[in-house]
Design a protein around this motif. Structure first.
Motif, PDB file in Angstrom:
ATOM      1  N   ASP A  62      10.915  -1.148  20.689  1.00 30.56           N
ATOM      2  CA  ASP A  62      10.837   0.098  19.920  1.00 30.56           C
ATOM      3  C   ASP A  62      10.828   1.353  20.792  1.00 30.56           C
ATOM      4  O   ASP A  62      10.949   2.454  20.287  1.00 30.56           O
ATOM      5  N   HIS A  63      10.705   1.190  22.104  1.00 23.10           N
ATOM      6  CA  HIS A  63      10.627   2.345  23.003  1.00 23.10           C
ATOM      7  C   HIS A  63      11.967   2.675  23.651  1.00 23.10           C
ATOM      8  O   HIS A  63      12.506   3.760  23.455  1.00 23.10           O
ATOM      9  N   GLY A  94      15.759  -1.983  16.368  1.00 22.62           N
ATOM     10  CA  GLY A  94      16.163  -1.566  15.036  1.00 22.62           C
ATOM     11  C   GLY A  94      15.288  -2.122  13.937  1.00 22.62           C
ATOM     12  O   GLY A  94      15.356  -1.667  12.791  1.00 22.62           O
ATOM     13  N   ASN A  95      14.446  -3.119  14.261  1.00 24.91           N
ATOM     14  CA  ASN A  95      13.567  -3.677  13.237  1.00 24.91           C
ATOM     15  C   ASN A  95      12.366  -2.789  12.969  1.00 24.91           C
ATOM     16  O   ASN A  95      11.754  -2.894  11.913  1.00 24.91           O
ATOM     17  N   GLY A  96      12.045  -1.919  13.918  1.00 26.43           N
ATOM     18  CA  GLY A  96      10.982  -0.970  13.648  1.00 26.43           C
ATOM     19  C   GLY A  96       9.964  -0.850  14.757  1.00 26.43           C
ATOM     20  O   GLY A  96       9.990  -1.571  15.754  1.00 26.43           O
ATOM     21  N   SER A  98       6.470  -1.211  16.568  1.00 28.17           N
ATOM     22  CA  SER A  98       5.598  -2.393  16.617  1.00 28.17           C
ATOM     23  C   SER A  98       4.439  -2.304  15.642  1.00 28.17           C
ATOM     24  O   SER A  98       4.177  -3.251  14.883  1.00 28.17           O
ATOM     25  N   HIS A  99       3.741  -1.190  15.620  1.00 24.62           N
ATOM     26  CA  HIS A  99       2.515  -1.108  14.826  1.00 24.62           C
ATOM     27  C   HIS A  99       2.806  -1.116  13.326  1.00 24.62           C
ATOM     28  O   HIS A  99       2.053  -1.699  12.543  1.00 24.62           O
ATOM     29  N   GLN A 100       3.896  -0.477  12.937  1.00 24.78           N
ATOM     30  CA  GLN A 100       4.253  -0.472  11.520  1.00 24.78           C
ATOM     31  C   GLN A 100       4.718  -1.858  11.070  1.00 24.78           C
ATOM     32  O   GLN A 100       4.302  -2.365  10.032  1.00 24.78           O
ATOM     33  N   VAL A 101       5.572  -2.499  11.868  1.00 24.56           N
ATOM     34  CA  VAL A 101       6.071  -3.827  11.506  1.00 24.56           C
ATOM     35  C   VAL A 101       4.934  -4.850  11.536  1.00 24.56           C
ATOM     36  O   VAL A 101       4.837  -5.717  10.662  1.00 24.56           O
ATOM     37  N   CYS A 353      14.879   3.413  13.521  1.00 24.93           N
ATOM     38  CA  CYS A 353      13.495   2.964  13.325  1.00 24.93           C
ATOM     39  C   CYS A 353      12.890   2.637  14.683  1.00 24.93           C
ATOM     40  O   CYS A 353      12.924   1.484  15.136  1.00 24.93           O
ATOM     41  N   ALA A 354      12.343   3.645  15.334  1.00 28.38           N
ATOM     42  CA  ALA A 354      11.833   3.487  16.701  1.00 28.38           C
ATOM     43  C   ALA A 354      10.883   4.631  17.009  1.00 28.38           C
ATOM     44  O   ALA A 354      10.720   5.559  16.211  1.00 28.38           O
TER      45      ALA A 354
END
Length: 644
Positions: A62-63, A94-96, A98-101, A353-354
């Motif tokens: 995500d970074h 692209g999956n999002g 870390s903390h939100q997913v 989404c990142a």
């Protein structure tokens, strides 16, 4: 017991739950993100364990999404293949965030989680004990080893009443930070209660627990109640729910109260998250940029609220606006329900989404301009622009200000433009879209997996055992609240080098002193001196590892942020606490001598050192536990483990 005590006691391996005593707890889940993950998995490899032993481990990308050279793509191939080999789930780019997913798909009430990102307490909204830590601590937890910490004081934050319609969860945590400051939570866990929490959705609670780390708190925790149950049911994970609430006679070390109906919209002015003031005090300030997203404010509810405000409106012509959904799930849902169209029609740029602008990965604002961000940090220069003017605010304040072109008090805006109450704009779904196809499970045949390593991945630097005596120069003297961004900057230039310590070390303290790295190469061993709350901010162990590679032996400071202190110890750097008098009497470039360094670490709590310029003898405290003494004497945690 209170919720925190129940979580700790159910995982306690050793020690006693008395504030100030070292305890060891078992860890159920771990998470990593790519900027810290490569080093974490290299460290896990060094432990020689064939498969992870934590119940669940997830590696997120995500970074480092910008691929302007091969480094990030190659690191991501390394992370995917090593996850497959060692039993770790892999969340693809692209999956999002870390903390939100993790909140959506993996977090469970009653469990423990540590992650190599300081905002891991986001999952505390779920009734988890979720703690940010350095990568080496996470690698140890993956290996089934306990996580050590000093038992924190437990601060109960009573939220009573109900939020006014133009006030949000972001305003709650800004009020907490206004009261506690960026160091007032050190050594504490914030546990939320009161009659007001029943009206806060799980993702609103996550905004609060996520940003609690900016107070220096170890973590933040909410009970697991009907709001938790509703969220898990909507995520089709209802079986993961358990009730977890404090006993009626639970006690706390400290309590504060926030009357929610007395709160007004707040904004953190440059350049610290605790600089919170009412929005009305800076209303009318021209705005050049608005960035909405980051792990603290990128949930489905956040984005829907913003889309509702933008519906039928246009972004002011003088303002550039970006929105970063926190997860692919959220992006899919707003693309299907029309909210995405509202944003695009308004003139909003949609980013992937990142983490993006929150970590200085794009959207650096123009010099001298005001940027409103719904993020969790506004440390100087973190945006990528020197001397930036970053304000932190809620998505509501950000959206209405993007429309008017100036910082705008939401109450006044809604009087003029719409009769909508904020919460009536968002109807939370009974069922979220579930598509886990971008979460890759580990291989069922790990012995057949070949780990792919790009040339940017270098070995972990190590140091020798602690010196019996030491002579070193004070290479840098800094003030209070020095951040890990100051020590080891993030951003598009340096993040791709996180797996290459020799290259990354060229940027140590670069924003503070661009000559630091070169000067370190001429002195050998050196000392850094800091003020209060040295090392606040990110969990990045690189802020200890890269300075150690350059020769850092000791840090003298008035006080330390928890994660950075742990990282210093993990890599054999001695953190020493000094008085204000000692701090004032030593200057940059002074030579110091520690004549009995190892002996005093081994046998005493107080160390002696001499300022060679004046001949004056000084005292410093190390506050090391018995285990930490052994780690320091060994030259770091990996050395300590290899010698056992």
């Amino acid at each position: 017991m209170n919720v925190t005590q129940k979580l700790i006691s159910s995982h306690l391996i050793s020690g006693s739950m008395k504030p100030g005593e070292e305890i060891a707890i078992s860890i159920d889940q771990t998470l990593t993100q790519d900027a810290t993950g490569v080093m974490t998995y290299l460290e896990f490899e060094a432990l020689g364990i064939p498969q992870k032993r934590a119940r669940l481990s997830v590696s997120y990308i995500d970074h480092n999404m910008l691929q302007s050279g091969p480094e990030n793509a190659e690191d991501q191939r390394f992370l995917q293949t090593i996850a497959s080999k060692y039993g770790v789930y892999f969340s693809r780019p692209g999956n999002g965030i870390s903390h939100q997913v993790h909140l959506e798909r993996f977090a469970r009430p009653g469990e423990t989680l540590i992650g190599s990102d300081s905002h891991t307490p986001n999952a505390g909204a779920m009734g988890m004990l979720a703690i940010g830590a350095g990568g080496l601590s996470v690698a140890m937890a993956m290996a089934g080893k306990p996580f050590y910490m000093v038992m924190p004081h437990i601060l109960r934050v009573n939220l009573n009443g109900r939020l006014l319609r133009w006030v949000t969860a972001k305003d709650i945590i800004l009020e907490v930070l206004r009261r506690l400051t960026v160091w007032g939570g050190v050594g504490k866990i914030l546990e939320y209660g009161g009659d007001g929490i029943k009206n806060l959705t799980l993702t609103e609670r996550a905004t609060i627990t996520n940003m609690g780390v900016e107070s220096g708190a170890t973590t933040s925790v909410f009970p697991s109640d009907e709001q938790t149950r509703a969220f898990l049911k909507a995520q089709q994970r209802g079986s993961d729910w358990i009730p977890l609430e404090p006993d009626d006679d639970a006690s706390y070390d400290e309590e504060i109260e926030i009357r929610l109906n007395k709160l007004e919209p707040l904004i953190a002015t440059p350049s610290s998250p605790d600089n919170a003031i009412p929005v009305r005090e800076v209303a009318g300030t021209p705005v050049n940029q608005v960035c909405i997203g980051s792990c603290v404010n990128s949930s489905f509810m956040d984005i829907m609220l913003v889309a509702g405000i933008f519906k039928g409106k246009r972004v002011h012509p003088d303002v550039a606006v970006t929105v970063s959904p926190g997860s692919r799930q959220t992006l899919l849902m707003i693309s299907k329900n029309g909210a995405l169209s509202n944003l695009i029609s308004a003139g909003v740029r949609i980013l992937e989404c990142a983490c993006g602008p929150c970590i200085g990965m794009g959207q650096a604002p123009p010099r001298g301009s005001v940027s409103l961000r719904t993020f969790n940090r506004n440390f100087p220069g973190r945006s990528g622009t020197p001397d930036d003017r970053i304000y932190l605010c809620s998505p509501v304040v950000a959206a209405v200000s993007a429309i008017t072109g100036v910082i705008t008090e939401p109450k006044e805006y809604f009087k003029r433009f719409t009769a909508h109450g904020l919460r009536s704009m968002v109807k939370l779904p009974q069922k979220y879209i579930i598509d886990d196809s971008m979460i890759i499970p580990p291989s069922k045949e790990p012995e057949k997996v070949t780990v792919e390593r790009g040339p940017n991945i270098k070995p972990i630097p190590k140091k020798g055992a602690l010196e019996e005596s030491l002579r070193a120069r004070v290479l840098l003297k800094v003030g209070d609240n020095v951040t890990t961004d100051d020590i080891m900057p993030a951003g598009a230039k340096t993040l791709p080098l996180r797996s290459n310590i020799p290259a990354l070390s060229e940027y140590v303290f670069h924003r503070v002193d661009p000559t630091f790295s070169q000067r370190s190469k001429t002195v050998g061993s050196y000392v850094v001196m800091g003020g209060i709350n040295y090392g606040q901010g990110s969990s990045r162990e690189h802020a200890a590892l890269a300075p150690m590679y350059l020769g850092l032996k000791v840090v003298l400071a008035k006080s330390f942020a928890r994660i950075h202190r742990d990282n210093l110890i993990n890599f054999g750097i001695l953190p020493l606490i000094i008085s204000s008098e000692t701090y004032d009497s030593i200057e940059q470039d002074d030579e110091l001598e520690f004549p009995y360094l190892a002996k005093e670490v081994r046998e005493a709590s107080e160390l002696t050192f001499i300022g060679l310029k004046t001949g004056k003898t000084h005292k410093a405290l190390h506050n090391l536990t018995e285990r930490e003494r052994e780690v320091i004497l060994s030259g770091g945690l990996l050395n300590y483990l290899s010698g056992k």
